[in-house]
Design an enzyme around this catalytic site. Sequence first.
Site, mmCIF file in Angstrom:
data_model
loop_
_atom_site.group_PDB
_atom_site.id
_atom_site.type_symbol
_atom_site.label_atom_id
_atom_site.label_comp_id
_atom_site.label_asym_id
_atom_site.label_seq_id
_atom_site.Cartn_x
_atom_site.Cartn_y
_atom_site.Cartn_z
ATOM 1 N N HIS A 24 0.791 -1.043 -0.490
ATOM 2 C CA HIS A 24 0.225 0.114 0.199
ATOM 3 C C HIS A 24 0.962 1.132 -0.280
ATOM 4 O O HIS A 24 0.583 2.555 0.082
ATOM 5 C CB HIS A 24 -1.041 -0.414 1.341
ATOM 6 N N HIS A 79 -14.436 -4.214 -0.353
ATOM 7 C CA HIS A 79 -14.013 -3.331 -0.367
ATOM 8 C C HIS A 79 -13.460 -2.741 -1.091
ATOM 9 O O HIS A 79 -12.852 -3.539 -1.971
ATOM 10 C CB HIS A 79 -13.252 -4.000 1.028
ATOM 11 N N GLU A 81 -10.651 -0.791 -2.189
ATOM 12 C CA GLU A 81 -8.956 -0.847 -2.024
ATOM 13 C C GLU A 81 -8.827 -1.709 -3.373
ATOM 14 O O GLU A 81 -8.303 -2.552 -3.063
ATOM 15 C CB GLU A 81 -8.459 -0.737 -0.714
ATOM 16 N N ASP A 83 -6.446 -3.335 -3.499
ATOM 17 C CA ASP A 83 -5.790 -4.558 -3.532
ATOM 18 C C ASP A 83 -7.076 -5.894 -3.770
ATOM 19 O O ASP A 83 -5.996 -6.865 -3.449
ATOM 20 C CB ASP A 83 -4.573 -4.922 -2.198
ATOM 21 N N HIS A 146 -11.126 -1.502 7.491
ATOM 22 C CA HIS A 146 -10.235 0.304 7.775
ATOM 23 C C HIS A 146 -10.208 1.296 7.107
ATOM 24 O O HIS A 146 -10.444 1.897 7.065
ATOM 25 C CB HIS A 146 -8.772 -0.835 7.962
ATOM 26 N N ASP A 165 -10.339 -7.655 4.880
ATOM 27 C CA ASP A 165 -8.905 -6.991 5.693
ATOM 28 C C ASP A 165 -8.633 -7.537 6.495
ATOM 29 O O ASP A 165 -7.952 -7.907 7.401
ATOM 30 C CB ASP A 165 -9.144 -5.726 5.282
ATOM 31 N N TYR A 194 -0.076 -5.893 10.619
ATOM 32 C CA TYR A 194 -1.204 -6.019 9.590
ATOM 33 C C TYR A 194 -1.967 -5.642 10.952
ATOM 34 O O TYR A 194 -2.237 -4.568 10.196
ATOM 35 C CB TYR A 194 -1.794 -7.512 9.291
ATOM 36 N N HIS A 225 -6.233 -11.567 2.949
ATOM 37 C CA HIS A 225 -4.928 -11.493 2.778
ATOM 38 C C HIS A 225 -4.095 -12.528 3.818
ATOM 39 O O HIS A 225 -4.821 -12.717 4.602
ATOM 40 C CB HIS A 225 -4.565 -10.363 3.385
#
Length: 401
Positions: A24, A79, A81, A83, A146, A165, A194, A225
């Site tokens: 990130h 989510h 994001e 990734d 998050h 996440d 993490y 992850h």
Amino acid sequence: MQPIEIKKDIFWVGIVDFDHRDFHGYSRCPDGTTCNAYLIRDKKNVLVDTVQPGWANAMLCRIGNVIDPEKIDYIICNHMELDHQGVLEEIIERVKPEKIFVSQMGLKSMAGYYAGKNWPVQAVKSGDSLDIGSRRIIFQETRMLHWPDSMVSYIPEDKLLISNDIFGQNIASSMRFTDEYDDQWEFEHRIKEYFYNIVLPYSAIALKALPVVESLDIDMIAPDHGLIHRGHKACKFIIDMYRKMAEQKPQKRALIFYDSMWKSTEKMAYSVCRGLEENGVPCRIMSVKSNHHSAVMTELADCGAVLAGSPTHNNGIMPLVAAQLCYMAGLKPQNRVGGAFGSCGWSGESPKILQDRLAEMNMEMPAAPVKCLWAPTHEVYKACRGLGEAVAIALKKKCGE
Ligand code: FEO
């Protein structure tokens, strides 16, 4: 490119990037990362999340070993994001899904990343469910765990929580399940890494979410992850570990991070460490030149005390120490004892600056900062040991000793 069947007709179709190091743009993942995505084969075929940019074909190959990707009916984006959705456009073009589900807040992120797309998107909220044939997928928003758009997907018929996440770790491995992984220290370290670099500022939200997770009938938690938590024992272990990290109860260990020009501040660091150890507090010293700021932050997971050292540089502190403090402050650690020290040749501002920065993080500062002019003398070493002693006493009191 084999998929892994994690439950009957539910497949891991993610990717393992062994060479990924820059997570990130701000955190290191020293041993690579895994972006998990899950394919559910049912009356309606569902893909839950995708993967990081550049890996669409690898994921499509895995999917292709289960079904033709064009047979996917729904995509769930837990989510936004990148990734998890960095290849969304490529996947949507190939799959042409009937519907894409995101949280209410996810709509905004999707519009921001993929402006002008005329995709069949539907927003869902907590408690909404999707009937896909022999099972339902129930959505639960987890705002600020998050990102504002974060949510999880629960499949009661399979006792499976796909947690995005939350409960993840940066582990790159051929193993998919926690019970297959034989390095428990490494596993726990990656969990701490993490949490302490991503989730920590949202600890209070995590503490409210954990009872919700515990109220679900689950025997598998599949994060986006790393390893999948399989079995009741593994689920309980990770939930308990999250609670412990989020509560941030003081632990009887200290972390010293520092930078040095001509080793005066470094010598002070080792003397402060001696003061801590002599008073029963184990200590870890980390040079910010030798350790990435995310590695220093990870170490904080086990430390109730934080001490910072820097020479005075241009009336301030050394740049890498400033960066470490800025990073740490943003992650909002709670309930710590602090201490500061540093050397100088003339003006000598650094110890007070460090003291103030740590105090701004609500740390208890039991002693005045220690300053050394030029090279440490016997008196300076004594003061450093005294600082270690004062921090050790304050920490042990905080720990209830
Ligand atoms: Fe794994 Fe917040 O992305």
